[in-house]
Design a protein around this motif. Structure first.
Motif, PDB file in Angstrom:
ATOM      1  N   GLU A  33      53.212  43.647  37.898  1.00  0.00           N
ATOM      2  CA  GLU A  33      52.462  44.714  37.258  1.00  0.00           C
ATOM      3  C   GLU A  33      52.173  45.830  38.257  1.00  0.00           C
ATOM      4  O   GLU A  33      52.134  46.985  37.897  1.00  0.00           O
ATOM      5  CB  GLU A  33      51.165  44.174  36.667  1.00  0.00           C
ATOM      6  N   ALA A  34      51.953  45.458  39.521  1.00  0.00           N
ATOM      7  CA  ALA A  34      51.644  46.455  40.535  1.00  0.00           C
ATOM      8  C   ALA A  34      52.794  47.437  40.712  1.00  0.00           C
ATOM      9  O   ALA A  34      52.576  48.577  41.070  1.00  0.00           O
ATOM     10  CB  ALA A  34      51.315  45.777  41.858  1.00  0.00           C
ATOM     11  N   ASP A  39      46.926  50.192  38.721  1.00  0.00           N
ATOM     12  CA  ASP A  39      46.058  49.161  39.281  1.00  0.00           C
ATOM     13  C   ASP A  39      45.499  48.335  38.134  1.00  0.00           C
ATOM     14  O   ASP A  39      44.645  48.807  37.380  1.00  0.00           O
ATOM     15  CB  ASP A  39      44.932  49.811  40.084  1.00  0.00           C
ATOM     16  N   THR A  40      45.982  47.129  37.963  1.00  0.00           N
ATOM     17  CA  THR A  40      45.522  46.230  36.894  1.00  0.00           C
ATOM     18  C   THR A  40      44.627  45.125  37.441  1.00  0.00           C
ATOM     19  O   THR A  40      44.315  44.175  36.725  1.00  0.00           O
ATOM     20  CB  THR A  40      46.731  45.595  36.171  1.00  0.00           C
ATOM     21  N   SER A  41      44.187  45.265  38.702  1.00  0.00           N
ATOM     22  CA  SER A  41      43.457  44.173  39.348  1.00  0.00           C
ATOM     23  C   SER A  41      42.181  43.794  38.593  1.00  0.00           C
ATOM     24  O   SER A  41      41.887  42.600  38.470  1.00  0.00           O
ATOM     25  CB  SER A  41      43.136  44.514  40.804  1.00  0.00           C
ATOM     26  N   TYR A  42      41.417  44.769  38.078  1.00  0.00           N
ATOM     27  CA  TYR A  42      40.207  44.409  37.331  1.00  0.00           C
ATOM     28  C   TYR A  42      40.573  43.695  36.033  1.00  0.00           C
ATOM     29  O   TYR A  42      40.002  42.650  35.714  1.00  0.00           O
ATOM     30  CB  TYR A  42      39.337  45.640  37.024  1.00  0.00           C
ATOM     31  N   LEU A  43      41.512  44.238  35.290  1.00  0.00           N
ATOM     32  CA  LEU A  43      41.918  43.610  34.019  1.00  0.00           C
ATOM     33  C   LEU A  43      42.367  42.177  34.238  1.00  0.00           C
ATOM     34  O   LEU A  43      42.077  41.293  33.428  1.00  0.00           O
ATOM     35  CB  LEU A  43      43.028  44.409  33.341  1.00  0.00           C
ATOM     36  N   GLU A  44      43.064  41.936  35.338  1.00  0.00           N
ATOM     37  CA  GLU A  44      43.583  40.604  35.617  1.00  0.00           C
ATOM     38  C   GLU A  44      42.489  39.603  35.971  1.00  0.00           C
ATOM     39  O   GLU A  44      42.754  38.409  36.052  1.00  0.00           O
ATOM     40  CB  GLU A  44      44.652  40.669  36.705  1.00  0.00           C
ATOM     41  N   THR A  45      41.245  40.064  36.121  1.00  0.00           N
ATOM     42  CA  THR A  45      40.119  39.145  36.336  1.00  0.00           C
ATOM     43  C   THR A  45      39.487  38.731  35.001  1.00  0.00           C
ATOM     44  O   THR A  45      38.603  37.876  34.983  1.00  0.00           O
ATOM     45  CB  THR A  45      39.013  39.781  37.214  1.00  0.00           C
ATOM     46  N   LEU A  46      39.923  39.342  33.908  1.00  0.00           N
ATOM     47  CA  LEU A  46      39.326  39.101  32.591  1.00  0.00           C
ATOM     48  C   LEU A  46      40.088  38.036  31.809  1.00  0.00           C
ATOM     49  O   LEU A  46      41.305  38.128  31.656  1.00  0.00           O
ATOM     50  CB  LEU A  46      39.284  40.394  31.777  1.00  0.00           C
ATOM     51  N   LEU A  47      39.372  37.064  31.327  1.00  0.00           N
ATOM     52  CA  LEU A  47      39.968  36.001  30.521  1.00  0.00           C
ATOM     53  C   LEU A  47      40.693  36.582  29.305  1.00  0.00           C
ATOM     54  O   LEU A  47      41.825  36.208  29.012  1.00  0.00           O
ATOM     55  CB  LEU A  47      38.884  35.015  30.069  1.00  0.00           C
ATOM     56  N   TYR A  49      41.996  39.515  28.720  1.00  0.00           N
ATOM     57  CA  TYR A  49      43.206  40.231  29.084  1.00  0.00           C
ATOM     58  C   TYR A  49      44.346  39.251  29.379  1.00  0.00           C
ATOM     59  O   TYR A  49      45.444  39.375  28.850  1.00  0.00           O
ATOM     60  CB  TYR A  49      42.953  41.127  30.297  1.00  0.00           C
ATOM     61  N   ASN A  50      44.058  38.271  30.226  1.00  0.00           N
ATOM     62  CA  ASN A  50      45.085  37.293  30.587  1.00  0.00           C
ATOM     63  C   ASN A  50      45.517  36.451  29.389  1.00  0.00           C
ATOM     64  O   ASN A  50      46.702  36.179  29.213  1.00  0.00           O
ATOM     65  CB  ASN A  50      44.592  36.405  31.731  1.00  0.00           C
ATOM     66  N   ALA A  51      44.549  36.030  28.552  1.00  0.00           N
ATOM     67  CA  ALA A  51      44.877  35.231  27.370  1.00  0.00           C
ATOM     68  C   ALA A  51      45.746  36.042  26.416  1.00  0.00           C
ATOM     69  O   ALA A  51      46.721  35.534  25.859  1.00  0.00           O
ATOM     70  CB  ALA A  51      43.602  34.761  26.670  1.00  0.00           C
ATOM     71  N   ARG A  52      45.400  37.299  26.235  1.00  0.00           N
ATOM     72  CA  ARG A  52      46.179  38.154  25.325  1.00  0.00           C
ATOM     73  C   ARG A  52      47.591  38.384  25.857  1.00  0.00           C
ATOM     74  O   ARG A  52      48.563  38.327  25.102  1.00  0.00           O
ATOM     75  CB  ARG A  52      45.445  39.483  25.124  1.00  0.00           C
TER      76      ARG A  52
END
Length: 177
Positions: A33-34, A39-47, A49-52
């Motif tokens: 993704e990088a 910068d998706t680093s914040y989104l990648e900390t969210l359940l 976002y990752n689940a979707r």
């Protein structure tokens, strides 16, 4: 040439969707993704976002492989619950799959029209009908279940069996409150 409708002029242009089968444009593109420059680093900390993102990757493959059976994910879930729980009621299906009753009515009618299910009097509730798979429904569900098992293996092949079990257990903890 006809004028575009107001709805069409107000829509934002959409970038082509990436799918599980889409190959990167070049060896360096699509590596992570990088590499997109975002910068998706914040989104990648969210359940969520990752689940979707994971769900979209799986559903893309699911839709393609279930197309020959004419099944959407919810249809497959309904048929599978009926197969594993003969005589299940619509109310039970709604509760288990978190489906609103009016939405399930259309699905049941469609499955019935296709000759995949049968409705029989419920043994303990005179007001309810139990749902059962027809012979054709049993055959289709069995083939679809084998296909689902193969596609689950294919989309999770980067995980070890222990990692996959852990992931599934953790996801269940989120939605089985």
């Amino acid at each position: 040439m006809p004028e575009p409708s107001v709805a069409n002029t107000l829509r934002r242009p959409r970038a082509p969707r990436k799918t599980a089968g889409t190959a990167p444009a070049s060896p360096s593109a699509g590596v992570s993704e990088a590499s997109s420059g975002l910068d998706t680093s914040y989104l990648e900390t969210l359940l969520g976002y990752n689940a979707r993102r994971a769900a979209l990757a799986v559903i893309t493959v699911f839709l393609r492989r279930m197309a020959p059976f004419g099944l959407r994910p919810v249809d497959f879930s309904v048929l599978t619950l009926i197969a594993h729980n003969p005589g299940v009621t619509s109310r039970q299906l709604c509760a288990e799959l978190d489906i609103l009753p009016p939405n399930l009515v259309g699905m049941i009618k469609n499955l019935d029209k296709r000759g995949l299910i049968e409705r029989k009097p419920h043994p303990s509730d005179r007001r309810a009908l139990g749902l059962h798979l027809s012979a054709e429904g049993k055959q289709l569900q069995k083939q679809a279940q084998l296909t689902a098992t193969r596609l689950e293996h294919d989309v999770s092949d980067t995980l070890t069996p222990v990692e996959l079990d852990t992931l599934n257990a953790l996801l269940r903890k989120v939605y089985q409150r």
